[in-house]
Design an enzyme around this catalytic site. Structure first.
Site, PDB file in Angstrom:
ATOM      1  N   GLU A 275       0.823  -1.211   0.000  1.00  0.00           N
ATOM      2  CA  GLU A 275       0.000   0.000   0.000  1.00  0.00           C
ATOM      3  C   GLU A 275       0.857   1.262   0.000  1.00  0.00           C
ATOM      4  O   GLU A 275       0.606   2.215   0.737  1.00  0.00           O
ATOM      5  CB  GLU A 275      -0.970  -0.016   1.188  1.00  0.00           C
ATOM      6  CG  GLU A 275      -1.918  -1.206   1.133  1.00  0.00           C
ATOM      7  CD  GLU A 275      -2.966  -1.229   2.240  1.00  0.00           C
ATOM      8  OE1 GLU A 275      -2.735  -0.635   3.299  1.00  0.00           O
ATOM      9  OE2 GLU A 275      -4.017  -1.856   2.022  1.00  0.00           O
ATOM     10  N   ASP A 354      -8.432  -8.945   4.309  1.00  0.00           N
ATOM     11  CA  ASP A 354      -8.199  -7.791   5.167  1.00  0.00           C
ATOM     12  C   ASP A 354      -9.248  -7.679   6.270  1.00  0.00           C
ATOM     13  O   ASP A 354     -10.052  -6.760   6.249  1.00  0.00           O
ATOM     14  CB  ASP A 354      -8.202  -6.516   4.291  1.00  0.00           C
ATOM     15  CG  ASP A 354      -7.564  -5.343   5.014  1.00  0.00           C
ATOM     16  OD1 ASP A 354      -7.016  -5.549   6.099  1.00  0.00           O
ATOM     17  OD2 ASP A 354      -7.618  -4.224   4.478  1.00  0.00           O
ATOM     18  N   GLU A 382     -12.381  -2.092  12.234  1.00  0.00           N
ATOM     19  CA  GLU A 382     -12.444  -1.389  10.948  1.00  0.00           C
ATOM     20  C   GLU A 382     -13.611  -1.860  10.086  1.00  0.00           C
ATOM     21  O   GLU A 382     -14.379  -1.047   9.576  1.00  0.00           O
ATOM     22  CB  GLU A 382     -11.119  -1.578  10.194  1.00  0.00           C
ATOM     23  CG  GLU A 382     -11.137  -0.969   8.804  1.00  0.00           C
ATOM     24  CD  GLU A 382      -9.802  -1.101   8.075  1.00  0.00           C
ATOM     25  OE1 GLU A 382      -8.845  -1.636   8.673  1.00  0.00           O
ATOM     26  OE2 GLU A 382      -9.720  -0.672   6.916  1.00  0.00           O
TER      27      GLU A 382
HETATM   28  C1  GCV Z   1      -2.374   0.503   8.357  1.00  0.00           C
HETATM   29  C2  GCV Z   1      -6.021  -2.120   5.634  1.00  0.00           C
HETATM   30  C3  GCV Z   1      -6.420  -0.832   6.291  1.00  0.00           C
HETATM   31  C4  GCV Z   1      -5.260   0.149   6.310  1.00  0.00           C
HETATM   32  C5  GCV Z   1      -4.073  -0.516   7.023  1.00  0.00           C
HETATM   33  C6  GCV Z   1      -3.725  -1.797   6.265  1.00  0.00           C
HETATM   34  C7  GCV Z   1      -2.599  -2.579   6.929  1.00  0.00           C
HETATM   35  O1  GCV Z   1      -5.815  -1.937   4.265  1.00  0.00           O
HETATM   36  O2  GCV Z   1      -7.528  -0.292   5.624  1.00  0.00           O
HETATM   37  O3  GCV Z   1      -5.670   1.314   6.991  1.00  0.00           O
HETATM   38  O4  GCV Z   1      -2.972   0.339   7.096  1.00  0.00           O
HETATM   39  O5  GCV Z   1      -4.854  -2.631   6.227  1.00  0.00           O
HETATM   40  O6  GCV Z   1      -2.912  -3.533   7.606  1.00  0.00           O
HETATM   41  O7  GCV Z   1      -1.454  -2.233   6.747  1.00  0.00           O
END
Ligand code: GCV
Length: 657
Positions: A275, A354, A382
């Protein structure tokens, strides 16, 4: 030192003084002097005695009800032994302060029972040596993610306005809560490491050291998330290539300086090539090369690098049906088994995607037998209601930890550690939703014993937070929490297909929100059917990443468990599920049921009004209204979407829009 008092305005209901009554009303002797952790135990008992009339002293000989026997302070041994003759005293023996502290919190869980009858010697030791909480806290307020990424409990308890909060009492009170849950490690900043946060490693390490001092008093080691590009962004080097001698030297020196100020520093957490975070791929190196470079820097000091396996292409073309995000972690990491250093831990999310409400267990966990592994869970909600919905995750986590990827060994035995993404912030209740505390407690207890019955753990939390509660309150709390995960699953994305959330913030429904986006999270619904074909025969081949015992089960829609069937298969709406209904009727039924269950939970909570502290009751009641509104929104959007796609009416003629 007396136990820390949370700052004014913080609800003390978690670990309330009354929970210490059985301990504080008795005569306790502590035998064997130790260092700071034994002092912490002494302070806890002394404070309880001051409140409830008991006594505590050092040494042996005198008549007493409780003996806390410790050989010395040193060592990582966290075990303790509990024993009691019929007429007492109750004795907790430990080789060091860590074990004694765990023994103390165990006594709280036993309550009066610890001082009654006979206890054969019972040895308690954690199944997993590493029980860690990762904070996704930014020092600065991030323009998109806010201060705590995916945080639903207010601001960070460590950082504010770009600097440390300098609130040692709050941090120490938090350390105490974590220790009471069994947690022994904490990472104090986000795995997405931005510019300001990168500097915690170097010129701002003093701020981390101040936090570590508070955590140390409760046996918790402090870790830091670092950016792989640190040699460039902090050191001014031209490269961060893990095989470059200068880069390796830079990390060695930076790490040595960390240990100068935090001698018991736990190590680094790294999100690399994920990411947008930098990583070894930029230099043509493997993730083992990257992890091992940091492991080498940490090794002389006894530290560990936690290297995350959450690596996938987040710039995927939705038209490309061959790329499957679910495959990515296995494809990247399974070939590297045996290449990681002994002090490198591969940190693997429990599912391949996720933190969805339902995912299969990640096959990565079973694919690297020669690599140390930690399983990552998301305590922060989340994708499970963002601490506005009651969604107690103990049952889901327990299913993951008991799952036997090879048909024999449960995940809880394959892992070296359990890591949870923290759900704590500066909210008065610590966790935003007061009942979300149960998730943090359950996480810690399952890390101590992955085989524990989660419902018993839930009852422990209820007893510790509501000592002496009448039966109606105990059973009411249990009723609204237990089962809340399945209710949430019913009113959100169906049959394991996942996502369908609003893009970006991930709260509330948007069935096609991610359908034509680059993130690789699709459901492929059309007029005929829905789901992702991940079979080896006709799909992406993800199902074949499992050992045969599961690959065979998942490969066929006839044997795949219903709750995962759309994760593995694209099915016609009329497909008959193992449970007896069709896919489309199941979608309708579960969405109506889910809303009905939330309504019932809301009513149960309302019935507890006279038994719960008023402001706490009001806060939860208010959140239930939002949960119900949101659950209805989910139901109506999901049902209407599939009715419009399929044209199939609800067999029970209920209202679909
Ligand atoms: C910290 C998901 C979340 C992101 C997070 C990522 C991760 O994509 O939406 O906010 O980033 O996981 O675990 O690194």
């Amino acid at each position: 030192m007396p136990p820390p008092v949370p700052p004014d305005g913080i609800d003390p209901a978690w670990l309330p003084p009354a929970a210490f009554r059985p301990l504080g009303s008795r005569r306790t002797l502590i035998r064997g002097r130790g260092g700071p952790l034994v002092e912490t135990v002494y302070g806890e008992v002394a404070e309880a005695c001051a409140r409830f009339g008991g006594s505590v002293g050092w040494g042996g000989g005198a008549a007493c009800d409780l003996v806390l026997d410790v050989a010395g302070e040193a060592g990582d041994d966290e075990s303790f032994t509990l024993v009691r003759d019929a007429d007492g005293p109750t004795t907790v023996t430990a080789s060091g302060g860590r074990g004694l502290l765990h023994g103390l919190f165990h006594l709280l869980r036993l309550g009066e029972g610890a001082f009654r009858g006979r206890w054969e010697p019972e040895v308690h030791r954690p199944a997993l040596p590493l029980r860690m909480l990762d904070h996704w806290d930014n020092v600065d307020v991030h323009p998109v993610m806010g201060q705590v990424e995916r945080g639903y409990a207010g601001g960070s308890i460590f950082w504010v306005d770009g600097r440390a909060r300098h609130e040692p009492q709050r941090v120490r009170a938090y350390a105490r809560l974590l220790a009471a849950c069994g947690i022994n490690a904490v990472a104090v900043n986000n795995v997405n490491v931005h510019e300001t946060e990168a500097r915690l490693l170097t010129d701002r390490i003093g701020e981390v050291a101040a936090l570590a001092a508070q955590f140390r008093a409760y046996g918790i080691r402090t870790h830091l998330s670092v950016t792989f590009a640190a040699p460039i962004v902090l050191g001014g080097l031209a490269t961060a290539d893990p095989l470059d001698a200068e880069v390796r030297e830079w990390w060695g020196e930076a790490t040595r300086r960390v240990y100068d100020v935090i001698p018991d520093f736990g190590g680094y957490v790294v999100k690399a090539d994920s990411e947008g975070q930098p990583g070894p791929f930029a230099y043509g190196r493997s993730h083992a090369d990257g992890a091992n470079m940091l492991a080498a820097a940490l090794a002389p000091h006894g530290g560990t690098v936690h290297w995350r396996a959450f690596v996938y292409d987040h710039r995927q073309d939705w038209r490309d049906r061959s790329t499957d995000r679910a495959r990515a972690a296995y494809d990247h990491f399974a070939p590297l088994d045996g290449e990681f250093a002994a002090n490198a831990v591969l940190q693997v999310k429990h599912g391949p995607m996720d933190f969805q409400v339902r995912e299969p267990v990640s096959p990565v966990i079973g694919a690297l037998p020669r690599t140390r592994l930690a399983v990552e869970l998301q305590v922060t909600q989340e994708y499970t209601g963002q601490q506005r919905h009651v969604c107690w995750l103990g049952q889901m986590w327990s299913e993951v930890l008991r799952f036997r990827l090879d048909g024999e060994t449960p995940v809880g035995q394959l892992a070296d550690g359990l890591v949870g993404v923290s759900n704590v912030g500066d909210d008065p209740y610590w966790t935003g939703h007061p009942l979300a505390q149960a998730n943090l407690y359950t996480f810690g207890r399952l890390a101590w014993d992955p085989g524990a019955d989660p419902r018993r753990v839930l009852d422990e939390w209820i007893a510790l937070t509501h000592p002496g509660a009448p039966d109606a309150l105990v059973s009411g709390l249990h009723a609204v929490l237990d089962g809340s995960w399945r209710s949430y699953e019913k009113y959100t994305a169906p049959l394991g297909v996942g996502f369908m959330v609003q893009p970006g913030h991930h709260y509330g429904p948007s069935v096609d929100g991610y359908e034509y986006s680059p993130w690789g999270t699709y459901h492929f619904a059309d007029r005929d059917g829905v789901g992702v074909d991940r079979t080896a025969a006709t799909g992406t081949g993800y199902a074949a990443q499992y050992a045969k015992v599961w690959a065979d089960v998942y490969e066929s829609a006839a044997s795949c468990p219903d709750e995962l069937v759309l994760f593995f298969h694209h099915l016609p709406y009329g497909h008959l599920l193992r449970g007896g209904s069709t896919v489309i009727q199941h979608i309708y039924d579960t969405h109506f049921d889910g809303v009905a269950e939330v309504t019932a939970a809301r009513d149960t909570w309302a019935s507890l009004r006279d038994l719960v502290e008023p402001s706490r009751h009001a806060r939860v009641a208010e959140l239930y209204e939002e949960q119900l509104r949101s659950a209805r929104e989910w139901r109506d959007q999901v049902n209407s979407y599939f009715f419009r796609k399929s044209g199939v009416p609800d067999a029970h003629g209920r209202r679909i829009h």
